[in-house]
Design an enzyme around this catalytic site. Structure first.
Site, short mmCIF file in Angstrom:
data_model
loop_
_atom_site.label_atom_id
_atom_site.label_comp_id
_atom_site.label_asym_id
_atom_site.label_seq_id
_atom_site.Cartn_x
_atom_site.Cartn_y
_atom_site.Cartn_z
N HIS A 33 21.02 -40.91 36.68
CA HIS A 33 20.70 -42.26 36.19
C HIS A 33 21.94 -42.93 35.61
O HIS A 33 22.16 -44.13 35.79
CB HIS A 33 19.65 -42.18 35.07
CG HIS A 33 18.31 -41.65 35.49
ND1 HIS A 33 17.88 -40.40 35.14
CD2 HIS A 33 17.32 -42.22 36.21
CE1 HIS A 33 16.66 -40.21 35.62
NE2 HIS A 33 16.29 -41.29 36.28
N SER A 183 14.69 -35.55 37.25
CA SER A 183 13.96 -35.26 36.01
C SER A 183 13.08 -34.04 36.19
O SER A 183 12.83 -33.29 35.24
CB SER A 183 13.11 -36.45 35.61
OG SER A 183 13.93 -37.58 35.47
#
Ligand code: PAF
Length: 279
Positions: A33, A183
């Site tokens: 990210h 994630s």
């Protein structure tokens, strides 16, 4: 860096901005990210990241409730990466009433691959991204190539709705052993984490045989799936597609050098991982 929770404050903070660069996320951020945020920062400013776990893109049996909410830590990571503003709305701020108007991508793109195994997923993604775009009104938005089909779906939505937003693909960030950062890697046990880079290795092997006239497309795919199964994975799909529309290439296209992408989704224990490799 400002952290904003309401739409009214967001609009006030961004009033008059014409070069906003946007990175939508569901939080629980990792280096992948942050690379998208750095890419956004190169495109101008201000840089806005959203952190919102979007219920609409989870199936009933999926991990919406246990999806990690780590906003304080996310903000600590975002500021040094060059983020100017974090938009982290509560669920009833973004969905104050049931979201009955939705954006449905075409079935030919939205109901295959991820869409086949996660029905409604891309409708959930398109709907929230459309809404976030209305809130942030960015000039540029960055989406990771790790979610290859998502990137294609968003590019199509922006093109067909003539939205004045440049969609920038962000390269996948990998751990030293090749595993794409995600994630969901946090759900893996130590043994599963050690096994997880096999997904990328199988994709690389498929890519290596993609243009081999001695193999059919079905052979290449079946061999990859067999390797995964033998090592304890449960593949949802493992396939070579045209980059342009994610449909299967003809042999003439495959052997004639058409741009392809190898795409995979497979479960390792209880964790579903996806990855891809252009070839
Ligand atoms: O890729 C994601 O994290 C999500 O699908 C997105 C684009 C933030 C929409 O909720």
């Amino acid at each position: 860096m400002q952290v904003i929770h309401t739409l009214a404050e967001l609009r006030a903070a961004l009033a008059g901005q014409t070069r906003t660069a946007f990175v939508p996320t569901m939080g629980n951020l990792h280096e992948g990210h942050l690379a998208l945020v750095r890419e956004a920062a190169r495109r101008g400013g201000p840089v806005v990241a959203s952190v919102f776990v979007n219920r609409l893109q989870f199936l009933p049996h999926e991990d919406f409730d246990r999806y990690p909410r780590t906003l304080a830590r996310d903000c600590e990571l975002l500021a040094p990466a060059g983020c100017d503003l974090v938009f982290a709305p509560a669920e009833d701020e973004l969905y104050p009433e049931p979201q009955a108007y939705k954006v449905h991508p075409p079935a030919a793109l939205g109901d295959i691959l991820e869409g086949e195994f996660r029905p409604g997923f891309f409708t959930g993604v398109c709907t929230v991204v459309m809404k976030l775009f209305q809130c942030v009104q960015p000039a540029v938005a960055v989406f990771g190539q790790k979610d290859y089909q998502q990137l294609k779906v968003i590019q199509g939505m922006v093109r067909q709705f003539a939205m004045p937003i440049e969609i920038v693909p962000g390269a996948t960030v990998r751990a030293d052993d090749g595993l794409a950062l995600s994630s969901r890697n946090g759900y893996l046990s130590a043994a599963e984490r050690a096994e997880a880079p096999t997904l990328q290795q199988v994709l690389a092997r498929m890519a290596g045989h993609a243009r081999d006239p001695g193999c059919t497309l079905a052979d290449v795919e079946a061999r990859g799936a067999q390797v995964l199964r033998e090592r304890g994975w449960a593949p949802d799909y493992l396939t070579l597609r045209r980059r342009s529309d994610l449909l299967p290439p003809s042999d003439a296209q495959r052997l004639g050098g058409a741009p392809l992408v190898a795409l995979a989704a497979a479960k390792l224990g209880a964790t579903r991982l996806i990855d891809n490799l252009e070839c």
